[in-house]
Structures are given as structure tokens and as C-alpha cells.
Scaffold this motif. Structure first.
Motif, PDB file in Angstrom:
ATOM      1  N   ALA A  55      50.401  28.209  53.271  1.00 55.26           N
ATOM      2  CA  ALA A  55      50.942  29.563  53.146  1.00 55.26           C
ATOM      3  C   ALA A  55      52.461  29.572  53.217  1.00 55.26           C
ATOM      4  O   ALA A  55      53.083  30.604  53.007  1.00 55.26           O
ATOM      5  N   ASN A  78      50.740  32.691  47.057  1.00 58.11           N
ATOM      6  CA  ASN A  78      49.577  32.807  47.950  1.00 58.11           C
ATOM      7  C   ASN A  78      49.705  34.035  48.811  1.00 58.11           C
ATOM      8  O   ASN A  78      50.803  34.543  49.023  1.00 58.11           O
ATOM      9  N   ASN A  79      48.594  34.503  49.303  1.00 60.40           N
ATOM     10  CA  ASN A  79      48.596  35.487  50.383  1.00 60.40           C
ATOM     11  C   ASN A  79      47.493  35.140  51.362  1.00 60.40           C
ATOM     12  O   ASN A  79      46.491  34.528  50.990  1.00 60.40           O
ATOM     13  N   VAL A  80      47.720  35.524  52.599  1.00 60.98           N
ATOM     14  CA  VAL A  80      46.828  35.123  53.672  1.00 60.98           C
ATOM     15  C   VAL A  80      46.041  36.319  54.182  1.00 60.98           C
ATOM     16  O   VAL A  80      46.598  37.402  54.349  1.00 60.98           O
ATOM     17  N   PHE A  82      44.573  37.055  57.565  1.00 62.24           N
ATOM     18  CA  PHE A  82      44.719  36.424  58.870  1.00 62.24           C
ATOM     19  C   PHE A  82      43.484  36.620  59.735  1.00 62.24           C
ATOM     20  O   PHE A  82      42.726  37.573  59.574  1.00 62.24           O
ATOM     21  N   ALA A 148      45.619  41.588  50.614  1.00 61.24           N
ATOM     22  CA  ALA A 148      45.916  40.317  49.963  1.00 61.24           C
ATOM     23  C   ALA A 148      45.572  40.389  48.472  1.00 61.24           C
ATOM     24  O   ALA A 148      46.338  39.935  47.631  1.00 61.24           O
TER      25      ALA A 148
END
Lengths: 260, 358
Positions: A55, A78-80, A82, A148
Motif C-alpha cells: 500500500a 491501490n487502496n486499502v 483497513f 475503496a
């Protein structure tokens, strides 16, 4: 198919009071474009560390981890999603979901329109004006997933996204996640400690060793898609989870012994 | 009946069922207590007596609660919350009119109310002051003297004097407090440089530097030092809580911000500032309370107007009802300022309102 994620001999060491702690070492992994990969390992094996490096929230101390950029430079890498949701309590559901677009300077009406599309897909249309504090855990995680996906990243990174939810909400969200993914076929790296979840969702399950974290074994999951809850009742599913568990058991015992 | 009682008793943690004689006994004791017959006998043990009376009251009221229908419970709670102070005031009234309390030092609430009314409507020729600046004279003065007339009226007001000192001082102190606190929270170097110094000043009672401020300002008896001491008190409290607020932000929000591509300014505007706000506001609330303490203390010492002056002056001339009336005004000011801050808080942090039931 083209490679999307390449990790070669990745290493991450942290300085601690008792010298260096190696989280992951000689970590090799390749993920193809559009592949759904689940990483499973005993707790503390460095799977979250690997995700954070992917990330860009952390850096390797050796080797190389990179996401191969796509043709469109404006599309975020990218995206996370969480583990602890990390949706902003001070933003409404709609503003949370539109957050990535807002940061990229997308105009209000356009970003709200796209956010609403994703809110509809995760079934939160009615709640767009709510604040996260008014939502249940499962709904918060839906917001986090929608946040996301609205940002349309090239790779979606998920760090035990359903770990904090109760078993029933979890099952529902697993199914929803599959439906959404089967539409978009985005590249996904999904960290989990649940073998069933990994086999249910993934194209490939990667098992990690503990101390230091390294790829131990990989399982290709050939269960037909679209999958749903009935998939979990098939003998093929049982055989796979059994095999994964066999591979993982030693690692878990080793990790427990190391902690004791 | 017995089932209802049992249910009610389970609601009180750590207490078994009461013996049957307790409630009637308590009622008897309360009645006996409030009759003038018993009280003189017990005068020397009044503190003990008050304690016993309170316990009896609680025991009796506790037996009432389970008999109140569920839908009236809210009202019942309010009745208790407001009823108790009323009972206290009535008791005080009775004690000081009957001579148990010395009415010179503890004038009955009715006298205090009268004093408050008198203070409000009269002009003190000796001090050339009034409580709220006689607003009913405003049209007349505006017509005769223009704005100067209005200003003169405001200048004679105790309430306006205190409010403006607190208001300006608080604003002048809190604004840079937030800025410095933010910088300290965000920048490690600044924090390490300033933290020890700030903590040292933080523990210093700010009223102690009032003499220095009187030296610093050209007019030691003017508004300058008074506003400055309030500002300085507010500054340190706000700065330190803001710093704590920024440092206490959950790492995961910062990471989410970064992961979604927030630049430095966006990070501050969309993540750091709103995440720190709740603690910033608790600092502001603390600072407001301190500002009131400080201003009253300063007005005790060195002022010819202001609510603190009014308390102290009426102590000096021994008009205790007015002294108490001024106390009531201070309480009112505290409530007013706190609710203004609360209003701002709700506007700035709409997500902190109580969650809607879904």
C-alpha cells in the motif's frame, strides 16, 4: 496474463530494543492482473506488514515490492480496506465514500454521483447522510469497501476486513464482496486468518510461515464461479480447506510455541 | 405487588431487600425532623441530622420510582433533578428565617432574589455602576448623547465588564493556543523544544503573574492586564489540549488519508483537524472555566466594575444578600458562556450529536 504485483526477495526488518526483528524475509509473490489472492498465516507472521508495504504505507528494507502501473496514470495504484474500518467518523457516509475522489480534485456532483452508485451496490443508499457513529460494524465496513471501490484503484488491498465482525454479518459480507468482485474482476490481495474465508473468496491461497514471514505454499482454488454459500457445502471445498489447514497447522503451532 | 417490588429492588446494585419498617420509619423521621419540635433539641448535631434526613429522603424516593409508569420515567427523572435543589432552597429559607442559620451570613434565598432584583434595576451612585447597564435607558440616551450614551451605559455595567474581559481574553488566548498546539502536535522538533516550557507555565497559577502584567501595561488599572491574564490562562490550557488531541489521533485515520492520496493541506483539513477537534473543545471548555475563575479573582483584587468586584465590594460593606446575588450572576454567566461554547461545538462537530435511533 500480465503480472500486476511482483514481490522479489522482499525483506522488512524493524529496529527493536533487543536488536532487529525480521517481519518478512525472502518473500516472493506474483499476482496476475484480475486475480483474487488470499494470504493466510498465523498471527504475527507479517502478512499485514506485506500489505502495508504494498500500500506504500511502509517500505522494504531489502528486495523489491511493486505494483505494475496500468496504462492510465490517473488511476490510483491501490487502496486499502483497513482492518479497523478507518472510516472517518467526522464525515457522512457519502463524503466518506467520495473521499478518494475528493482528494483527487473530482468535482462535487461528479464524485457524489459515483459514490452513490457504490453505496447502492453495498446497500447503503438510505444511509448516505448518516455518520459512521450511527452505523453498525458491518455497515461501517461496507462504507470502507465502497470508499475503496469508488476510488477505482488498480489493486484492492484488504487487511482482514471482516475480522472484527460477528460470524453472521461476516458470511453476508463475504457473499456481497464476491458478487461485487465478480462484476469488476479487480486485482485483490486479501489478508485473512480464516481458511474458509480464503478458500471461499480466492483464486489462489498463499500460506505464510511465521518468524520470519515467507511464502510456504500456494493453493490454486479451482472452485467454479460465481460462488455462493452452497459452494461451502461441496466436497471440493472441504478437501481444499483441509489441505490448506494441513499446510498451516505446523506454522500455527510453531508461532504459538514462539509466543509462549 | 411483591413481584414488582422485587424487580425494583434488583435495579439497585449491591443492596439486598430492605426490611419492611425502613420506609415508614423514614417517613416518620422526616416528618418529625421537619417539625419545629424536634429540631431545637438536635441543634448541635445538625450535620448528622442533615445526613440522616438525606438518607431517609433517598429511601422514600427510591420506593416511589418502581411505581412510576415507564413512559413517565423521563419526567420523573427531571422532577428529581429539579425538585431536589428546590427542596434545598426551601430548607435554607426555612433554616435562616427560623433563626437556625445566622441570616446575616446566610440570608434566605427570598432576600437574595430581592437583592438581585434591586441590583438589576438600581444605579449605584457611589460606585457609578449598575448590574446590567440599565438597558431601559438605552433609547433615551441614544437620543440625547448618541452612541456615546450607549457606551456609557455599557461601561457602568458589571455584567458587561466581566463578559467583555472573559470574551476578549478567551478569544485572544484560545486562537493562538489552537495554532501553537497544532504545530506542537504535528512537528516533533517544535514539540520537543516547547513541551517542557509549556508544562512549566501550565502548572503556574496564572493569577500569580497578574502583578507582572500590571507592570507591563501602561495603565495598570485599565482593561489591558485583566484581559491579558485571562488570555494567558486560556492560551496554555488550549495549546496543551490541542497538542494532546493531535498526538492522540488514531494512526489508522492518517494512513487512510495518505492511502487515498491526501496532500499535506488536505491531510490537515480533512483528517487531522476534525480528528483533533473533540479534544480541542474539551480544552476550550476547561479554559473557559479557568477564565471565569481568573477574572473573578482579578476583579476581587483590582477593579472598579465587574461581577467579582460586586461580590467583594458587598463583602466589604457587609450587604450579604447582594454578595449572594452577585454569586448567582456569576453562575448565570458561567452557564451562558458554557452553552455558547456548546452551541459552537455542536455546529462545528455535527457528527458528535447523539446518534439517531434507527
Amino acid at each position: 496474463m500480465a503480472l500486476k504485483i511482483v514481490s522479489t526477495a522482499a525483506q522488512k526488518r524493524f529496529p527493536t530494543r533487543h536488536g532487529w526483528m525480521t517481519a518478512i524475509e525472502r518473500f516472493d509473490l506474483e499476482v496476475e492482473e484480475g486475480e483474487f489472492v488470499c494470504v493466510v498465516g498465523p498471527s504475527g507472521c507479517g502478512k499485514s506488514t506485506f500489505l502495508r508495504i504494498l500500500a506504500g504505507l511502509d517500505h522494504v528494507t531489502g528486495g523489491d515490492v511493486r505494483i505494475v502501473p496500468g496504462p492510465d496514470p490517473s488511476q490510483p495504484l491501490n487502496n486499502v480496506v483497513f482492518q479497523e474500518y478507518a472510516v472517518f467518523p467526522w464525515k457522512s457516509v457519502l463524503d466518506n465514500v467520495a473521499f478518494g475522489l475528493e482528494m483527487r480534485g473530482v468535482g462535487r456532483s461528479q464524485r457524489y454521483e459515483r459514490a452513490r452508485q457504490w453505496l447502492a451496490k453495498v446497500g447503503l443508499t438510505r444511509f448516505e447522510d448518516y455518520y459512521p457513529g450511527q452505523l453498525s460494524g458491518g455497515m461501517k465496513q461496507r462504507v470502507s469497501i465502497a470508499r475503496a471501490l469508488t476510488n477505482d484503484p488498480q489493486v484492492l488491498l484488504m487487511d482482514e476486513p471482516l475480522g472484527a465482525l460477528d460470524a453472521q454479518t461476516r458470511t453476508v459480507l463475504q457473499e456481497e464482496l464476491l458478487t461485487i468482485w465478480e462484476e469488476s474482476r479487480k486485482t485483490v490481495v486479501y489478508i485473512t486468518h480464516s481458511i474458509e474465508e480464503a478458500v471461499f473468496l480466492a483464486d489462489r491461497v498463499v500460506i505464510m510461515t511465521a518468524h520470519p514471514g515467507r511464502v510456504k505454499e500456494e493453493f490454486r482454488v479451482d472452485l467454479p464461479r460465481p460462488r455462493d454459500l452452497s459452494t461451502m457445502a461441496t466436497p471440493a471445498f472441504a478437501a481444499l480447506t483441509g489441505a490448506v489447514w494441513e499446510a498451516l497447522r505446523d506454522e500455527v503451532t510453531r508461532a504459538m510455541a514462539a509466543q509462549a | 405487588m411483591s413481584a414488582a417490588k422485587g424487580g425494583a429492588r434488583e435495579r439497585v446494585p449491591g443492596r439486598g431487600p430492605l426490611p419492611g419498617w425502613v420506609v415508614p420509619g423514614s417517613i416518620l423521621l422526616l416528618v418529625a425532623a421537619s417539625s419545629q419540635v424536634v429540631f431545637p433539641l438536635w441543634e448541635r448535631a445538625w450535620l448528622l441530622f442533615v445526613g440522616v434526613a438525606f438518607v431517609c429522603l433517598v429511601l422514600v424516593v427510591q420506593e416511589v420510582e418502581p411505581r412510576v409508569p415507564m413512559r413517565h420515567r423521563g419526567l420523573y427523572g427531571k422532577a428529581l433533578a429539579f425538585g431536589f435543589p428546590v427542596v434545598l432552597l426551601l430548607t435554607w429559607e426555612w433554616l435562616s428565617t427560623s433563626g437556625v442559620l445566622n441570616a446575616r451570613w446566610f440570608p434566605p434565598p427570598s432576600q437574595i432574589a430581592v437583592a438581585l432584583w434591586e441590583l438589576t434595576i438600581t444605579y449605584d451612585r457611589f460606585n457609578r455602576t449598575s448590574l446590567i447597564g440599565r438597558p431601559w435607558l438605552l433609547p433615551e440616551r441614544l437620543a440625547s448623547d448618541g452612541w456615546a450614551g450607549a457606551v456609557a451605559l455599557a461601561n457602568e455595567s458589571h455584567v458587561w465588564a466581566t463578559l467583555s474581559r472573559v470574551g476578549f481574553g478567551f478569544a485572544i488566548g484560545a486562537a493562538p493556543g489552537i495554532v501553537i498546539g497544532m504545530v506542537m502536535g504535528l512537528n516533533r522538533t517544535v514539540r520537543m523544544m516547547l513541551d517542557a516550557t509549556m508544562s512549566a507555565f501550565y502548572v503556574l497559577p496564572k493569577i500569580a503573574i497578574f502583578p507582572i502584567l500590571m507592570l507591563v501595561f501602561a495603565n495598570p488599572f485599565g482593561e489591558g492586564p485583566k484581559i491579558a491574564v485571562v488570555a494567558i490562562s486560556a492560551f496554555f490550557l488550549v495549546a496543551i489540549s490541542t497538542m494532546a488531541g493531535v498526538q492522540g489521533i488514531d494512526e489508522v485515520y492518517l494512513e487512510a488519508g495518505r492511502n487515498f492520496g491526501a496532500n499535506r493541506w488536505q491531510m490537515f483539513r480533512h483528517v487531522i483537524l476534525p480528528a483533533a477537534l473533540p479534544i480541542v473543545f474539551s480544552g476550550l471548555r476547561l479554559a473557559l472555566g479557568t477564565a471565569l475563575i481568573v477574572i473573578v479573582a482579578v476583579e476581587f483584587v483590582r477593579a472598579d466594575r465587574g461581577v467579582g468586584f460586586l461580590i467583594f465590594y458587598n463583602w466589604q460593606v457587609l450587604v450579604t444578600p447582594r454578595m449572594y446575588a452577585a454569586l448567582v450572576v456569576v453562575m448565570g454567566l458561567g452557564v451562558l458562556l458554557t452553552s455558547i461554547l456548546q452551541l459552537i461545538e455542536r455546529r462545528v462537530m455535527p457528527w458528535r450529536r447523539t446518534p439517531d435511533p434507527r
